[in-house]
Design a protein around this motif. Structure first.
Motif, PDB file in Angstrom:
ATOM      1  N   ARG A  25       0.828  -1.196   0.000  1.00 18.75           N
ATOM      2  CA  ARG A  25       0.000   0.000   0.000  1.00 18.75           C
ATOM      3  C   ARG A  25       0.865   1.250   0.000  1.00 18.75           C
ATOM      4  O   ARG A  25       1.972   1.265   0.525  1.00 18.75           O
ATOM      5  N   HIS A  26       0.355   2.300  -0.596  1.00 14.70           N
ATOM      6  CA  HIS A  26       1.061   3.582  -0.615  1.00 14.70           C
ATOM      7  C   HIS A  26       0.690   4.364   0.648  1.00 14.70           C
ATOM      8  O   HIS A  26      -0.075   5.322   0.608  1.00 14.70           O
ATOM      9  N   HIS A  27       1.233   3.908   1.760  1.00 13.05           N
ATOM     10  CA  HIS A  27       1.001   4.533   3.051  1.00 13.05           C
ATOM     11  C   HIS A  27       2.340   4.930   3.656  1.00 13.05           C
ATOM     12  O   HIS A  27       3.383   4.357   3.342  1.00 13.05           O
ATOM     13  N   TRP A  32       7.897   4.187   1.050  1.00 11.62           N
ATOM     14  CA  TRP A  32       8.247   4.112  -0.371  1.00 11.62           C
ATOM     15  C   TRP A  32       9.105   5.287  -0.836  1.00 11.62           C
ATOM     16  O   TRP A  32       9.942   5.113  -1.732  1.00 11.62           O
ATOM     17  N   PRO A  33       8.974   6.489  -0.272  1.00 10.10           N
ATOM     18  CA  PRO A  33       9.891   7.558  -0.692  1.00 10.10           C
ATOM     19  C   PRO A  33      11.358   7.195  -0.463  1.00 10.10           C
ATOM     20  O   PRO A  33      12.228   7.564  -1.257  1.00 10.10           O
ATOM     21  N   VAL A  34      11.625   6.465   0.622  1.00  8.71           N
ATOM     22  CA  VAL A  34      12.994   6.024   0.894  1.00  8.71           C
ATOM     23  C   VAL A  34      13.456   5.041  -0.186  1.00  8.71           C
ATOM     24  O   VAL A  34      14.582   5.128  -0.692  1.00  8.71           O
ATOM     25  N   VAL A  35      12.583   4.098  -0.537  1.00  7.60           N
ATOM     26  CA  VAL A  35      12.919   3.103  -1.558  1.00  7.60           C
ATOM     27  C   VAL A  35      13.159   3.782  -2.908  1.00  7.60           C
ATOM     28  O   VAL A  35      14.138   3.472  -3.610  1.00  7.60           O
ATOM     29  N   ILE A  36      12.275   4.700  -3.280  1.00  8.29           N
ATOM     30  CA  ILE A  36      12.422   5.394  -4.561  1.00  8.29           C
ATOM     31  C   ILE A  36      13.737   6.171  -4.602  1.00  8.29           C
ATOM     32  O   ILE A  36      14.483   6.111  -5.593  1.00  8.29           O
TER      33      ILE A  36
END
Length: 208
Positions: A25-27, A32-36
């Motif tokens: 989930r995009h939570h 996810w900002p860290v992964v990107i």
């Protein structure tokens, strides 16, 4: 192999490029900002891309973060189980950002498809991440995550995948994990009622 090449082409990468996949989930807690940011950093040294499958309230912010980067794309989750399994198996590794989950269900699912792992060094996924088929990094640290990406792709990929496939048969499902937890609590309660000294530690990782 054709599916993998197609996935790489969608990320504007050649067939010999490296394909990471993220699931969830995009939570905020998924980080996810860290992964990107980590994939973008690693991309300065490697032909690496990321397919992020999921949806949620952070989607707009993630789309703005990756704007202009042709090697990272967001995809809404699919519900065709067979196709999802083929997509997962066609990637080179799973990358995950959350270090706050008690059980690494996503990591287990990736392992079941023979995927090596790049995950934080804390949380449920860390319990599954054996060095034989995984690289870990300090949670919420994109520089450390980028270094983990580079370490994983510097390794022998055939050996990595063989180790991941071997581990797949030893990973608990979420149902098995829940049952093991119930059994553990039942055993601890029985020990307490008998006045026994409880064991120092009990493993729920199935030897992982």
């Amino acid at each position: 192999e054709k599916l993998r090449e197609s996935m790489l082409a969608q990320l504007d990468l050649p067939p010999e490029g490296h394909l990471l996949i993220g699931l969830g989930r995009h939570h905020k807690e998924k980080r996810w900002p860290v992964v990107i940011d980590a994939v973008e950093r690693a991309g300065a040294n490697l032909p690496v891309g990321l397919m992020l499958l999921g949806d949620g309230p952070q989607r707009g912010a993630l789309e703005r973060q990756i704007a202009g980067n042709r090697h990272i794309r967001l995809f809404r989750p699919g519900y065709d189980r067979e196709r999802f399994s083929r997509i997962l198996a066609s990637a080179d590794a799973l990358i995950h950002g959350s270090d706050q989950e008690p059980f690494g269900l996503v990591a287990c699912e990736a392992l079941a498809s023979g995927q090596p792992l790049i995950v934080p060094d804390d949380g449920g996924c860390a319990e599954i991440a054996d060095p034989l088929f995984a690289e870990t990094y300090r949670g919420n640290d994109s520089v450390a995550a980028a270094a983990a990406i580079e370490r994983l792709f510097a390794r022998d990929q055939r050996v990595l995948r063989d180790a991941a496939r071997h581990a797949a048969g030893q990973v608990m499902s979420d149902r098995e994990h829940a049952q093991a937890l119930i059994d553990l609590y039942r055993d601890l309660l029985a020990r307490k009622q008998r006045g026994d000294q409880p064991p120092v530690a009990e493993s729920l990782a199935g030897g992982a």
